[in-house]
Design a protein around this motif. Structure first.
Motif, short mmCIF file in Angstrom:
data_model
loop_
_atom_site.label_atom_id
_atom_site.label_comp_id
_atom_site.label_asym_id
_atom_site.label_seq_id
_atom_site.Cartn_x
_atom_site.Cartn_y
_atom_site.Cartn_z
N LYS A 481 0.85 -1.21 0.00
CA LYS A 481 0.00 0.00 0.00
C LYS A 481 0.88 1.25 0.00
O LYS A 481 0.64 2.19 -0.76
CB LYS A 481 -0.89 0.00 1.25
CG LYS A 481 -2.19 -0.77 1.03
CD LYS A 481 -3.11 -0.65 2.22
CE LYS A 481 -4.28 -1.61 2.03
NZ LYS A 481 -4.89 -2.08 3.26
N SER A 482 1.90 1.24 0.84
CA SER A 482 2.80 2.41 0.89
C SER A 482 3.51 2.60 -0.44
O SER A 482 3.66 3.73 -0.94
CB SER A 482 3.87 2.25 1.98
OG SER A 482 3.29 1.78 3.14
N THR A 483 3.96 1.50 -1.04
CA THR A 483 4.67 1.59 -2.33
C THR A 483 3.76 2.22 -3.37
O THR A 483 4.19 3.12 -4.13
CB THR A 483 5.08 0.17 -2.80
OG1 THR A 483 5.88 -0.41 -1.79
CG2 THR A 483 5.82 0.21 -4.10
N ILE A 484 2.50 1.77 -3.39
CA ILE A 484 1.54 2.31 -4.37
C ILE A 484 1.38 3.81 -4.16
O ILE A 484 1.41 4.60 -5.11
CB ILE A 484 0.19 1.56 -4.26
CG1 ILE A 484 0.36 0.11 -4.78
CG2 ILE A 484 -0.91 2.27 -5.03
CD1 ILE A 484 -0.85 -0.79 -4.60
N LYS A 493 1.16 5.46 -12.99
CA LYS A 493 -0.06 4.63 -12.99
C LYS A 493 0.30 3.22 -12.54
O LYS A 493 1.34 2.69 -12.92
CB LYS A 493 -0.68 4.60 -14.38
CG LYS A 493 -1.31 5.92 -14.76
CD LYS A 493 -1.89 5.83 -16.15
CE LYS A 493 -1.91 7.18 -16.84
NZ LYS A 493 -0.64 7.90 -16.89
N ILE A 494 -0.60 2.64 -11.77
CA ILE A 494 -0.32 1.32 -11.18
C ILE A 494 -1.00 0.21 -12.00
O ILE A 494 -2.15 0.35 -12.41
CB ILE A 494 -0.86 1.24 -9.73
CG1 ILE A 494 -0.31 2.38 -8.87
CG2 ILE A 494 -0.59 -0.13 -9.11
CD1 ILE A 494 1.18 2.30 -8.60
N LEU A 501 -8.01 -8.52 -2.52
CA LEU A 501 -9.00 -7.53 -2.97
C LEU A 501 -8.83 -6.20 -2.25
O LEU A 501 -9.04 -5.14 -2.83
CB LEU A 501 -10.42 -8.08 -2.72
CG LEU A 501 -10.85 -9.16 -3.72
CD1 LEU A 501 -12.14 -9.83 -3.27
CD2 LEU A 501 -11.00 -8.58 -5.11
N SER A 502 -8.40 -6.25 -0.98
CA SER A 502 -8.24 -5.00 -0.23
C SER A 502 -7.26 -4.07 -0.92
O SER A 502 -7.42 -2.84 -0.91
CB SER A 502 -7.79 -5.29 1.20
OG SER A 502 -6.50 -5.84 1.16
N LEU A 503 -6.25 -4.64 -1.56
CA LEU A 503 -5.26 -3.81 -2.28
C LEU A 503 -5.87 -3.25 -3.56
O LEU A 503 -5.68 -2.07 -3.90
CB LEU A 503 -4.05 -4.67 -2.65
CG LEU A 503 -2.88 -4.70 -1.69
CD1 LEU A 503 -1.80 -5.62 -2.22
CD2 LEU A 503 -2.31 -3.31 -1.46
N ILE A 504 -6.63 -4.09 -4.25
CA ILE A 504 -7.24 -3.67 -5.52
C ILE A 504 -8.24 -2.55 -5.26
O ILE A 504 -8.28 -1.55 -6.00
CB ILE A 504 -7.91 -4.88 -6.22
CG1 ILE A 504 -6.83 -5.88 -6.64
CG2 ILE A 504 -8.75 -4.43 -7.43
CD1 ILE A 504 -7.32 -7.11 -7.35
N LEU A 507 -7.17 1.13 -5.27
CA LEU A 507 -6.65 1.78 -6.49
C LEU A 507 -7.62 2.84 -7.03
O LEU A 507 -8.81 2.83 -6.71
CB LEU A 507 -6.42 0.73 -7.58
CG LEU A 507 -5.33 -0.33 -7.32
CD1 LEU A 507 -5.29 -1.33 -8.46
CD2 LEU A 507 -3.97 0.32 -7.13
N ASP A 508 -7.12 3.73 -7.90
CA ASP A 508 -7.98 4.74 -8.56
C ASP A 508 -8.46 4.22 -9.90
O ASP A 508 -7.98 3.19 -10.37
CB ASP A 508 -7.14 6.00 -8.87
CG ASP A 508 -6.76 6.70 -7.62
OD1 ASP A 508 -7.42 6.48 -6.60
OD2 ASP A 508 -5.77 7.46 -7.68
N ASN A 509 -9.33 5.02 -10.54
CA ASN A 509 -9.86 4.65 -11.86
C ASN A 509 -8.78 4.54 -12.91
O ASN A 509 -8.89 3.77 -13.85
CB ASN A 509 -10.87 5.70 -12.34
CG ASN A 509 -12.15 5.53 -11.58
OD1 ASN A 509 -12.37 4.49 -10.97
ND2 ASN A 509 -12.99 6.56 -11.59
#
Ligand code: AGP
Length: 560
Positions: A481-484, A493-494, A501-504, A507-509
């Motif tokens: 999460k911190s890396t993102i 953009k990631i 799923l918690s990581l997904i 994310l932004d659009n």
């Protein structure tokens, strides 16, 4: 590198020799050439792939030799194409390997007014043939002058076909009244008898077939081969996609017949490999450390820079082809000091012959230069050494939504660079993903440890950057999460690969994600690897490139 073949028959082989040469094309595809006997020896050559050469063949012949080249000495030009002729034009040869003393030989022959047409090392072999009649002694005399490595197939104006081997692979097969000498078993799909030539051995096909070593005539016993294993059949648009998609079936089959290896009883374990095989060695190091703390992966060509403790040591050599020269050199430094293991896909390779223990990965022939199924199978084989693997656990590993990867490839293919970021085992898989993208899509893709980003690579991230972030282990979720956040704060953009799923959801659009299956933590990296293989394939296709024949590369790297 370089594929060589010779055929002697009593029927027309002009089409067959080209078909066989195409099978060898994965070994190099810079140029191709053929020499055949009619009233004299003729040579036809062309720059580029075998198809171009095929267009130049306009007659029938029943004896010939052919070559497909991966250039080492001299550019891929017409005059550097094999075959090469002796000065009297009575002998034609094709060569795979490197003649390390060719400059010295060239100088000696030039002083005797021998004229050279090419910049290659190989031409000296042809020019050393100066006897009117070819005998085993004249072939031996030539070979004794050569330093380095060679597999040679030669043809004389009197209709003798011959082969000589030192270092590079060479096989002989007979099928009724037809005789074949070639670099790869895949050329012999319907042979009645099959022989592997060893270093220092020769075969001469004249009125009869005779084998020799450096001193005498020798008896050789034909090997029984299951040619189905080596059959060449293209069922998909490209070998690469065919081979990636074969993986689930191969894994299933392998798990029915798992081969154990007792790592525990050794004090030190070393794993050696090059390129993708080295990445497998790193993954092996990661997993096998569960059993043996003294486990280390080493790039085969760097063995001289490492201090290996050979006391009660196990040295494992990973290689799809079993012919990679750097891996073979590493083996020669370990032989006699440690127990040696070949983790290989080619049971007839030099590595297989030279190691104490063979662990075949049974991935069937891999033609695409980019290794995919063999990489996955090496990892699966090593996991079997840790504990019995159950196919039930693997059922979901390859459940990846290919359409998502295709869409992603559409977004990524125009980038000049691509970043892969992750921790621990994810970083190793990312290194392999980045290698695949580089190798077949020619995009400057690099893998960075997430913790290292802020120590330098973050300077490369801007609004144009796409960063593939992978997280296969639950314990990495918070750090990921911190890396993102760090990447997004710089406009990047990631593209996230994870089963979490918690990581997904975080994310932004503008970001992308590939959901990996929810499986045991040791198997998620295999899903990520499989996804990267597919993604790199689709990126390559989007760029209009041929994934099976990347520029400047060859499947089997038999030169240092
Ligand atoms: C893989 O995609 C590469 N073409 C290359 O790195 C390869 O893995 C390496 O040359 C080692 O080959 P080997 O497995 O035949 O020894």
């Amino acid at each position: 590198m370089c594929g060589i073949i010779g055929i002697k028959s009593c029927v027309d082989i002009s089409t067959k020799i080209i078909e066989k040469l195409k099978i060898l094309e994965y070994r190099g595809y810079d140029s191709a050439g053929v020499s055949y006997l009619k009233d004299k020896l003729y040579c036809k050559k062309s720059v580029g792939k075998v198809d171009k050469l095929a267009k130049k063949i306009d007659c029938h012949f029943d004896i010939g030799i052919a070559h497909t080249r991966w250039a080492t000495h001299g550019k891929p030009t017409l005059h550097n194409c094999h075959p090469f002729l002796s000065s009297d034009k009575n002998v034609a040869i094709v060569h795979n390997g490197i003649i390390s003393n060719y400059i010295q030989i060239k100088n000696e022959l030039s002083n005797k007014n021998v004229v050279f047409d090419s910049e290659t090392d190989s031409e000296v072999i042809a020019k050393l043939f100066d006897n009117k009649t070819l005998t085993i002694d004249s072939i031996r005399k030539v070979c004794q002058k050569l330093n380095g490595s060679y597999a040679i197939v030669g043809l004389t104006a009197t209709g003798i076909l011959f082969g000589a081997k030192k270092g590079s692979p060479l096989y002989f097969a007979q099928n009724k009244d037809e005789f074949l000498i070639a670099s790869d078993i895949a050329c012999f799909e319907d042979a009645d008898s099959f022989f592997t030539l060893q270093d220092g051995e020769y075969v001469i096909v004249d009125k009869k077939v005779q084998f020799f070593d450096d001193e005498k005539i020798i008896e050789k016993i034909s090997t029984q081969l299951d040619f189905d294993k080596y059959k060449y059949a293209k069922t998909h648009e490209n070998f690469m996609i065919q081979e990636i998609l074969q993986t689930p079936t191969l894994v299933k089959r392998y798990l029915l017949n798992q081969q154990k290896l007792n790592i525990n009883k050794y004090k030190n374990v070393y794993l050696f490999g090059c390129g993708s095989a080295y990445h497998c060695a790193k993954i092996g190091e990661h997993y096998l450390r569960q059993l043996n703390k003294n486990c280390k992966a080493i790039v085969a060509s760097e063995i001289g820079e490492e201090k290996c403790d050979f006391d009660n040591a196990l040295c494992i050599f990973l290689s799809q082809s079993g012919e990679t020269i750097d891996t073979l050199n590493a083996l020669s430094l370990c032989k006699g000091k440690a127990t040696t293991v070949a983790l290989i896909n080619n049971e007839f390779s030099t590595l297989a012959r030279e190691c104490d223990i063979i662990v075949p990965i049974n991935a069937q022939k891999e033609f695409s230069v980019a290794s995919t199924k063999a990489v996955t199978m090496m990892i699966v084989a090593m996991l079997c050494w840790i504990k019995e693997q159950s196919y039930n656990d693997y059922k979901k590993v390859f459940n990846i939504n290919e359409n998502v990867l295709k869409e992603l490839a559409n977004k990524l293919y125009n980038n000049e660079s691509l970043f892969f970021v992750g921790k621990g085992i994810d970083h190793i898989i990312n290194c392999e993903g980045a290698l695949k993208v580089k190798e077949i899509a020619y995009i400057n893709a690099n893998a960075y440890l997430s913790g290292e980003l802020k120590h330098g690579p973050l300077a490369l991230i801007d609004e144009k950057a796409y960063v593939i972030v992978s997280c296969s282990q639950k314990r990495f979720v918070d750090k990921t999460k911190s890396t993102i956040c760090e990447i997004k704060a710089r406009g990047g953009k990631i593209v996230l690969f994870t089963p979490f799923l918690s990581l997904i959801e975080a994310l932004d659009n503008e970001d992308y994600s590939v959901l990996l299956p929810n499986i045991t933590s040791e198997l998620v990296p295999i899903s990520a690897l499989y996804s990267y293989q597919l993604l790199s394939y689709y990126i390559c296709k989007n760029r209009g490139l041929n994934p099976d024949f990347p520029r400047n590369l060859a499947k089997s790297v038999t030169v240092e």
